[in-house]
Design a protein around this motif. Sequence first.
Motif, PDB file in Angstrom:
ATOM      1  N   LEU A 439       4.625   4.272  10.477  1.00  0.00           N
ATOM      2  CA  LEU A 439       4.942   2.997   9.829  1.00  0.00           C
ATOM      3  C   LEU A 439       6.411   2.677  10.074  1.00  0.00           C
ATOM      4  N   GLU A 440       6.670   1.473  10.591  1.00  0.00           N
ATOM      5  CA  GLU A 440       8.038   0.963  10.746  1.00  0.00           C
ATOM      6  C   GLU A 440       8.116  -0.348   9.979  1.00  0.00           C
ATOM      7  N   ASN A 441       8.796  -0.320   8.838  1.00  0.00           N
ATOM      8  CA  ASN A 441       8.833  -1.473   7.940  1.00  0.00           C
ATOM      9  C   ASN A 441      10.283  -1.861   7.691  1.00  0.00           C
ATOM     10  N   GLU A 442      10.603  -3.121   7.952  1.00  0.00           N
ATOM     11  CA  GLU A 442      11.964  -3.586   7.704  1.00  0.00           C
ATOM     12  C   GLU A 442      12.273  -3.672   6.214  1.00  0.00           C
ATOM     13  N   ASN A 443      11.254  -3.650   5.377  1.00  0.00           N
ATOM     14  CA  ASN A 443      11.446  -3.525   3.926  1.00  0.00           C
ATOM     15  C   ASN A 443      11.321  -2.048   3.561  1.00  0.00           C
ATOM     16  N   PRO A 444      12.422  -1.375   3.304  1.00  0.00           N
ATOM     17  CA  PRO A 444      12.356   0.077   3.071  1.00  0.00           C
ATOM     18  C   PRO A 444      11.551   0.473   1.842  1.00  0.00           C
ATOM     19  N   ASP A 445      11.396  -0.441   0.887  1.00  0.00           N
ATOM     20  CA  ASP A 445      10.620  -0.102  -0.313  1.00  0.00           C
ATOM     21  C   ASP A 445       9.135  -0.432  -0.163  1.00  0.00           C
ATOM     22  N   ASN A 446       8.752  -0.928   1.020  1.00  0.00           N
ATOM     23  CA  ASN A 446       7.343  -1.262   1.306  1.00  0.00           C
ATOM     24  C   ASN A 446       6.773  -2.287   0.322  1.00  0.00           C
ATOM     25  N   SER A 447       7.642  -3.137  -0.193  1.00  0.00           N
ATOM     26  CA  SER A 447       7.174  -4.148  -1.148  1.00  0.00           C
ATOM     27  C   SER A 447       6.302  -5.210  -0.489  1.00  0.00           C
ATOM     28  N   ASN A 448       6.312  -5.282   0.826  1.00  0.00           N
ATOM     29  CA  ASN A 448       5.475  -6.248   1.541  1.00  0.00           C
ATOM     30  C   ASN A 448       4.114  -5.670   1.911  1.00  0.00           C
ATOM     31  N   ILE A 449       3.790  -4.513   1.373  1.00  0.00           N
ATOM     32  CA  ILE A 449       2.457  -3.928   1.532  1.00  0.00           C
ATOM     33  C   ILE A 449       1.798  -3.883   0.157  1.00  0.00           C
ATOM     34  N   ILE A 450       0.727  -4.656   0.013  1.00  0.00           N
ATOM     35  CA  ILE A 450       0.029  -4.761  -1.274  1.00  0.00           C
ATOM     36  C   ILE A 450      -1.287  -4.010  -1.151  1.00  0.00           C
ATOM     37  N   CYS A 451      -1.431  -2.937  -1.903  1.00  0.00           N
ATOM     38  CA  CYS A 451      -2.553  -2.022  -1.699  1.00  0.00           C
ATOM     39  C   CYS A 451      -3.805  -2.385  -2.496  1.00  0.00           C
ATOM     40  N   ASN A 452      -3.676  -3.138  -3.599  1.00  0.00           N
ATOM     41  CA  ASN A 452      -4.857  -3.547  -4.376  1.00  0.00           C
ATOM     42  C   ASN A 452      -5.747  -2.364  -4.763  1.00  0.00           C
ATOM     43  N   ASN A 453      -5.127  -1.317  -5.271  1.00  0.00           N
ATOM     44  CA  ASN A 453      -5.845  -0.106  -5.709  1.00  0.00           C
ATOM     45  C   ASN A 453      -6.472   0.687  -4.560  1.00  0.00           C
ATOM     46  N   TYR A 454      -6.149   0.284  -3.313  1.00  0.00           N
ATOM     47  CA  TYR A 454      -6.571   1.084  -2.162  1.00  0.00           C
ATOM     48  C   TYR A 454      -5.390   1.937  -1.702  1.00  0.00           C
ATOM     49  N   LYS A 455      -5.644   2.865  -0.833  1.00  0.00           N
ATOM     50  CA  LYS A 455      -4.617   3.784  -0.383  1.00  0.00           C
ATOM     51  C   LYS A 455      -4.199   3.478   1.057  1.00  0.00           C
ATOM     52  N   LEU A 456      -2.910   3.596   1.284  1.00  0.00           N
ATOM     53  CA  LEU A 456      -2.382   3.552   2.641  1.00  0.00           C
ATOM     54  C   LEU A 456      -1.880   4.957   2.975  1.00  0.00           C
ATOM     55  N   TYR A 457      -2.531   5.579   3.961  1.00  0.00           N
ATOM     56  CA  TYR A 457      -2.185   6.937   4.345  1.00  0.00           C
ATOM     57  C   TYR A 457      -1.400   6.928   5.651  1.00  0.00           C
ATOM     58  N   ILE A 458      -0.319   7.716   5.662  1.00  0.00           N
ATOM     59  CA  ILE A 458       0.450   7.947   6.886  1.00  0.00           C
ATOM     60  C   ILE A 458       0.337   9.431   7.206  1.00  0.00           C
ATOM     61  N   ASN A 459      -0.348   9.720   8.308  1.00  0.00           N
ATOM     62  CA  ASN A 459      -0.616  11.123   8.668  1.00  0.00           C
ATOM     63  C   ASN A 459      -1.208  11.893   7.499  1.00  0.00           C
TER      64      ASN A 459
END
Length: 464
Positions: A439-459
């Motif tokens: 994941l390369e996100n210009e927002n370091p806090d990942n506030s632009n990723i909305i998970c809606n009770n789902y999970k985002l897995y990195i490795n």
Amino acid sequence: MNPEQNNNEFQSAEERVMMLQNNVVEQPTEVVTEAPVIEQPQRVIKQPKKSKKAIIIAVILILILLVLGYIFLFKKDNDQIIPTETEKITSNLNASDVYISSKDVSLATINPTKPDQSGLLVKNRAVVTVRDSKIFKQMGETSDSTKITETGLNSATVVSYGSEVKFTNTKTETTIDYANGLFISGEKAKANLIDSEIQTYGYGSNGIVVSTKGYLETNHVTIITKVKAAPAVVLTHNQSTALLTENTMIETNGSSSPAFKTKGTLTGKSISVTSNGSRIAEIEGGIFTLTDSMLIANGAPNNPKENPSAFLIEGEESTIKITNSNININRRMPFFNTAIIFDLNNATNSNITLKNTTINQGSKQLMNLTNSKATFNADSLQINGGITLDNNSSITINLKNNTLLMGNINKDNTSKNVTLKLDKTSKLILDSDTYITALENENPDNSNIICNNYKLYINGVSIN
């Protein structure tokens, strides 16, 4: 007085007398002094000695210029076109009207009747302009259907290497099976269509085929195929080129009849495409670019083993860019809820860019990769769809310029090579668990990723 003195005076007197007697009078000598002549030093211009080496170089340069001039003139006269054996066959096809020199044709009707016979054949570097005419292929079946996209056998019009045809307000119509409307093949073979129409009604009768090194350009042209296995525009080679512009309208009406089937370079500007019964495009490498266009898929592939999709991408090195356009899956069709927009199958190094383009579909499946590698660039988009991959596929996803992706990525965790990149203005809204490896996100806090009770897995590690 001294006797010697007298003697001297006497002698002097005698001399004077003698001089007078002889009338000899010595005048004083006038000495004329001439101005001195100043000798100017002479300029001695030394000519450089021409060495043998300089002379040899000059001779060599002159010879090179002569040779280059001869080559240029020879190329100008002969075009230096070396046709392939297949292109030679195309140039020697049977046709009812053969042009080997440039000519203007108006108000003509061309209608060949024999098997394996074309209507119009342009060759030998001829440039033929056809205005207000009609070209038919209504009789005479072909003896070898495999040759229609290879040599142009039985096509209504054939343009051979080094030659050009220009259609203005001209209609082409073929009504038998395996009869292309127009076939262009060979280096410097060109067709330019303006305010013209091509329709084919037979099975396997392509609208236009652009073969090796051929070039097609259209402006306000209609291309319609009516039945199965009849793509509207076919580019058979990576050196085939087509430029479709200014309200060119394309329609296909049978299964296995995509609007475009291409391996070459195809560019469309302000065109309208409707595929009734098949895909918008089947892309097997090359460059595919559409701008300001309307694209509609109203059908599914004929093979039930294939995924219904708007675009099928196969082969190596495909670059697809669609800008300021609309991609629509017909809501009334049964596959509206299952069709994928981009289906990649054995596609290596595909680069897909969508910019400011609207996608209308019901399946929420944006892309599927099978044994493929791709880069997907989403620019100024709102997309509602997921991206699925098998375990032999990989993808890099770039979201930028206020792009909103609503969906999921690699939800079955099958691929182990998925990279997601977001700029500060873009968002990802999940509708299922998503698995990525970077994941390369210009927002370091990942506030632009909305998970809606789902999970985002990195490795394998959840970030939420």
